[in-house]
Write a protein that holds these residues in place. Structure first.
Motif, short mmCIF file in Angstrom:
data_model
loop_
_atom_site.label_atom_id
_atom_site.label_comp_id
_atom_site.label_asym_id
_atom_site.label_seq_id
_atom_site.Cartn_x
_atom_site.Cartn_y
_atom_site.Cartn_z
N TYR A 102 7.28 7.77 10.50
CA TYR A 102 6.53 6.67 11.09
C TYR A 102 5.40 6.28 10.15
CZ TYR A 102 8.97 7.78 15.41
OH TYR A 102 9.93 7.98 16.35
N LEU A 103 4.92 5.05 10.31
CA LEU A 103 3.76 4.59 9.56
C LEU A 103 2.54 4.74 10.46
CD1 LEU A 103 5.16 1.28 8.05
CD2 LEU A 103 4.83 3.47 6.88
N GLY A 104 1.50 5.35 9.93
CA GLY A 104 0.24 5.42 10.65
C GLY A 104 -0.59 4.20 10.32
N VAL A 105 -1.84 4.23 10.70
CA VAL A 105 -2.75 3.11 10.44
C VAL A 105 -2.82 2.82 8.95
CG1 VAL A 105 -5.16 2.39 10.58
CG2 VAL A 105 -4.06 3.42 12.56
N ILE A 106 -2.91 3.85 8.14
CA ILE A 106 -2.99 3.64 6.68
C ILE A 106 -1.70 3.02 6.16
CG2 ILE A 106 -3.16 4.81 4.44
CD1 ILE A 106 -5.10 6.79 5.80
N GLY A 107 -0.55 3.48 6.63
CA GLY A 107 0.73 2.90 6.20
C GLY A 107 0.87 1.45 6.60
N ILE A 108 0.43 1.11 7.80
CA ILE A 108 0.47 -0.29 8.26
C ILE A 108 -0.47 -1.12 7.39
CG2 ILE A 108 -0.13 -1.84 10.16
CD1 ILE A 108 2.54 -0.37 10.59
N ALA A 109 -1.66 -0.59 7.14
CA ALA A 109 -2.63 -1.31 6.32
C ALA A 109 -2.06 -1.59 4.93
CB ALA A 109 -3.93 -0.51 6.22
N GLU A 110 -1.46 -0.57 4.31
CA GLU A 110 -0.88 -0.76 2.97
C GLU A 110 0.26 -1.77 3.00
OE1 GLU A 110 0.13 3.22 1.77
OE2 GLU A 110 -1.95 3.68 1.20
N ALA A 111 1.10 -1.72 4.03
CA ALA A 111 2.22 -2.64 4.12
C ALA A 111 1.76 -4.09 4.28
CB ALA A 111 3.13 -2.25 5.29
N LEU A 112 0.62 -4.29 4.93
CA LEU A 112 0.10 -5.64 5.16
C LEU A 112 -0.93 -6.06 4.12
CD1 LEU A 112 1.50 -5.03 7.93
CD2 LEU A 112 -0.21 -6.52 8.92
N GLY A 113 -1.29 -5.16 3.24
CA GLY A 113 -2.25 -5.50 2.20
C GLY A 113 -3.67 -5.66 2.72
N VAL A 114 -4.01 -4.87 3.73
CA VAL A 114 -5.36 -4.90 4.31
C VAL A 114 -5.92 -3.48 4.31
CG1 VAL A 114 -4.83 -6.91 5.76
CG2 VAL A 114 -4.53 -4.61 6.69
#
Length: 125
Positions: free
Chosen positions: A5-17
């Motif tokens: 799963y993607l955590g908050v950091i993974g989501i942030a990296e995927a969205l470039g934020v």
């Protein structure tokens, strides 16, 4: 079999934020709000996790925020690069945004940053 799963950091990296942006979105747009942030698929010791295949859903959620989407809000870095290149080719902002909107409809499987990069590449001399 281990599930990933993607955590908050993974989501942030995927969205470039930043991860701070993801935390802010979650707190400002809870489940009972008008535009709730997508619920995590899993929570472990209080840490949320989303399946990797939900990144596009989260991108669409972000693009649906008030002030975002075609022509609104602060442009992403990809859109800024795209608009600069379009201006070099003689397109004004409205024309460039109509082009981007047209290609977004034609290729819904592509994210806006992917479309911007693709168009920039196609416009290279």
């Amino acid at each position: 079999m281990t599930e990933h799963y993607l955590g908050v950091i993974g989501i942030a990296e995927a969205l470039g934020v930043t991860r701070h942006a993801v935390h802010k979105w979650r707190s400002r747009h809870p489940g009972d709000s008008r535009h709730p942030f997508p619920e995590p698929d899993v929570e472990i010791d209080g840490a949320p996790g989303w399946r990797a295949d939900r990144v596009e859903e989260i991108v669409r959620w972000r693009d649906g925020l008030p002030g975002r989407g075609a022509g609104g809000g602060r442009p992403t870095a990809a859109r800024q690069d795209y608009l600069k290149r379009a201006a070099m080719l003689g397109l004004d902002r409205d024309e460039a945004m109509r082009v981007l909107a047209t290609f977004t409809e034609e290729f819904p499987e592509m994210t806006e940053p992917e479309l911007c990069a693709w168009l920039i590449d196609k416009w290279r001399p």
